[in-house]
Scaffold this motif. Sequence first.
Motif, short mmCIF file in Angstrom:
data_model
loop_
_atom_site.label_atom_id
_atom_site.label_comp_id
_atom_site.label_asym_id
_atom_site.label_seq_id
_atom_site.Cartn_x
_atom_site.Cartn_y
_atom_site.Cartn_z
N PHE A 180 3.71 17.20 50.17
CA PHE A 180 2.71 16.62 51.01
C PHE A 180 1.63 17.91 51.28
N GLY A 181 1.82 18.84 51.16
CA GLY A 181 1.04 20.05 51.48
C GLY A 181 0.22 20.19 50.41
N GLY A 182 0.52 19.43 49.26
CA GLY A 182 -0.41 19.71 48.11
C GLY A 182 -0.05 20.89 47.37
N ASP A 183 0.72 21.81 47.73
CA ASP A 183 0.95 23.11 46.99
C ASP A 183 2.46 22.95 46.48
N LEU A 184 2.13 22.58 45.04
CA LEU A 184 3.62 22.59 44.41
C LEU A 184 4.02 24.06 43.83
N ASN A 185 3.29 25.00 44.29
CA ASN A 185 3.85 26.41 43.99
C ASN A 185 4.44 27.08 45.32
N ALA A 186 4.38 26.34 46.19
CA ALA A 186 4.95 26.90 47.49
C ALA A 186 6.55 26.94 47.46
N ASN A 187 7.12 28.16 47.68
CA ASN A 187 8.43 28.17 47.70
C ASN A 187 9.12 28.24 46.00
N GLY A 188 8.10 28.61 45.21
CA GLY A 188 8.16 28.72 43.79
C GLY A 188 8.30 27.32 43.21
N ALA A 189 7.37 26.34 43.82
CA ALA A 189 7.42 25.00 43.49
C ALA A 189 8.12 24.05 44.26
N ALA A 190 7.66 23.00 44.58
CA ALA A 190 8.42 22.10 45.33
C ALA A 190 9.72 21.61 44.70
N VAL A 191 9.60 21.69 43.55
CA VAL A 191 10.83 21.31 42.72
C VAL A 191 11.80 22.38 42.83
N HIS A 192 11.64 23.67 42.97
CA HIS A 192 12.50 24.56 43.38
C HIS A 192 13.54 24.20 44.53
N ALA A 193 12.77 24.02 45.65
CA ALA A 193 13.45 23.39 46.77
C ALA A 193 14.63 22.49 46.57
N TRP A 194 14.12 21.47 45.65
CA TRP A 194 14.98 20.05 45.21
C TRP A 194 16.01 20.70 44.39
N ASP A 195 15.77 21.85 43.48
CA ASP A 195 16.75 22.36 42.60
C ASP A 195 18.05 22.70 43.58
N GLU A 196 17.41 23.43 44.58
CA GLU A 196 18.31 24.31 45.68
C GLU A 196 19.20 23.36 46.33
N ALA A 197 18.73 22.14 46.38
CA ALA A 197 19.59 21.01 47.11
C ALA A 197 20.71 20.73 46.13
N VAL A 198 20.34 20.50 44.92
CA VAL A 198 21.49 20.09 44.00
C VAL A 198 22.40 21.12 43.88
N ALA A 199 22.12 22.52 43.93
CA ALA A 199 22.91 23.74 43.81
C ALA A 199 23.78 23.78 44.86
N PHE A 200 23.31 23.40 46.13
CA PHE A 200 24.19 23.50 47.46
C PHE A 200 24.99 22.07 47.39
N TYR A 201 24.89 21.03 46.78
CA TYR A 201 25.62 19.76 46.59
C TYR A 201 26.58 20.14 45.90
N SER A 202 26.67 20.67 44.66
CA SER A 202 27.39 20.66 43.72
C SER A 202 28.29 21.95 43.64
N GLY A 203 27.39 23.23 43.77
CA GLY A 203 27.85 24.80 43.87
C GLY A 203 28.10 24.93 42.34
N SER A 204 28.67 26.08 42.02
CA SER A 204 28.90 26.75 40.63
C SER A 204 30.31 26.40 39.92
N LEU A 205 31.23 26.22 40.79
CA LEU A 205 32.65 25.88 40.52
C LEU A 205 32.74 24.53 39.91
N GLU A 206 31.93 23.48 39.93
CA GLU A 206 32.11 22.22 39.37
C GLU A 206 31.71 22.41 37.86
#
Length: 457
Positions: A180-206
């Motif tokens: 919404f901020g129009g800055d897809l590069n914030a936090n390394g791109a909005a999709v980076h934060a979305w990727d982080e959500a998946v990383a914390f949902y699943s973890g590495s051991l799965e």
Amino acid sequence: TPRVSTLSQAASRFHATFVLMLTLLALSAATPALADNAVITGFAPNTDVSAHSMIDVDQKNMEDALANSDFPTAYRWYAVGGNSVKSSGANRTIQGFSTGAVPKMVGSKWMEVYARYWGTNSAPMYNYADKFTSDACLQQGQFAGVVPVAQAELCKKGSAFQNVWMYVIWEMQDAINDCFGGDLNANGAAVHAWDEAVAFYSGSLEGADGSGSGVLLHALADKRCPQFGTCNSDGMSMVNAEVIDLFKDGQSKLLAGKCAEVETVRDQIVAKMTVPLVQGALRYAFQSDPAGPIKTGDKGQSEGWAFAAAVLPQINRCSPDAASEIRENMQYPFGAQGPVVDGYRFVKEQFESVYSCMGITCAEVGGFLNGNEGYFPGMEPCQDPSRSSSNNDDDDQLSSGAVAGIVIAIIVVLLALGALAFWCGRRHEKHQTLLDQPKDGVKDTTSVAEGKAQSAV
């Protein structure tokens, strides 16, 4: 003949074009799964979140320590960490997911629901998850004096299913805020934060396909599905399959800048993530009922409260009365009334009364199974209305799998048309060649007529 040649050339170009289109589409489909970014339980992140996913190793080390009643070491893994390192070099910690909620999470939808339930509207408790977990791990406050077996269950479940659970939601919200901020590069791109959500949902051991032995939310869903009859044909949780599909859908929408649509996806994921929590609460309500067939004592009672506490704010949002009844029956340690005073059937009814409001269904929750003997009495799945009215569902939205199927079908049809055009052109060319050749035994009438005219002269 020139006309036939043109048709043939057009058909050949048509066929070659569609072959090229198919190749480009295949390459495009493979692009998101960048070789440098490890696939997480079937999700291909656009950014590197491998360090983030290692947070589950801290949780695993914590649980190993708790299994040996080593509470100081367990708490150190929770509060200090050591396996998930930030780019700054500092440790990312599970405790920090909660203690760092202010100011960044203040005002976000789901944090406010939880913080205001555990605190008040005028004084929200934004660190509610750490308060629960630290009190359990350190045997203080609300959990002062609890027996060690209960202390261990409350400590590890508060860590994974309150701290990590809410932080997954925050990362989705962070991605939406960037969008919404129009800055897809914030936090390394909005999709980076979305990727982080998946990383914390699943973890590495799965692992890449979700068949590993994790300790976070993805693992919980797979643990509950055989107990409640909600696994797919591969023996994996149907909830996980839906959550990963929704994560993929949100990823695509973020890349397309469809910020408002990602809000809907976020809420759908929240609803799916809630299902295993409900299953856990129902399982231990049944096992904690003094009049029930199974009695697990403090261990089961504390587990039931850990799961109920993780979902009570959502229930209260839908029905304060239902939340009050569930809390009275499941809060641990129990008061003079004892555990599950109204019986597990009553508790189950209170949960079911808010399924539709919470955006989940009877079919998703299933029923508590007694091995191969069917459902325990009173723990059968409830019945969904013929058309469920969920505040989180979007019936008009196609899943990413459905869209992919449609695209593939269109490509197949176009390729078939191209091949048909090519075949028709070649057949027409052959037919025209045959027509142009003189037939044996057939006289040229023009030559005969000319001969007759010459004779007459």
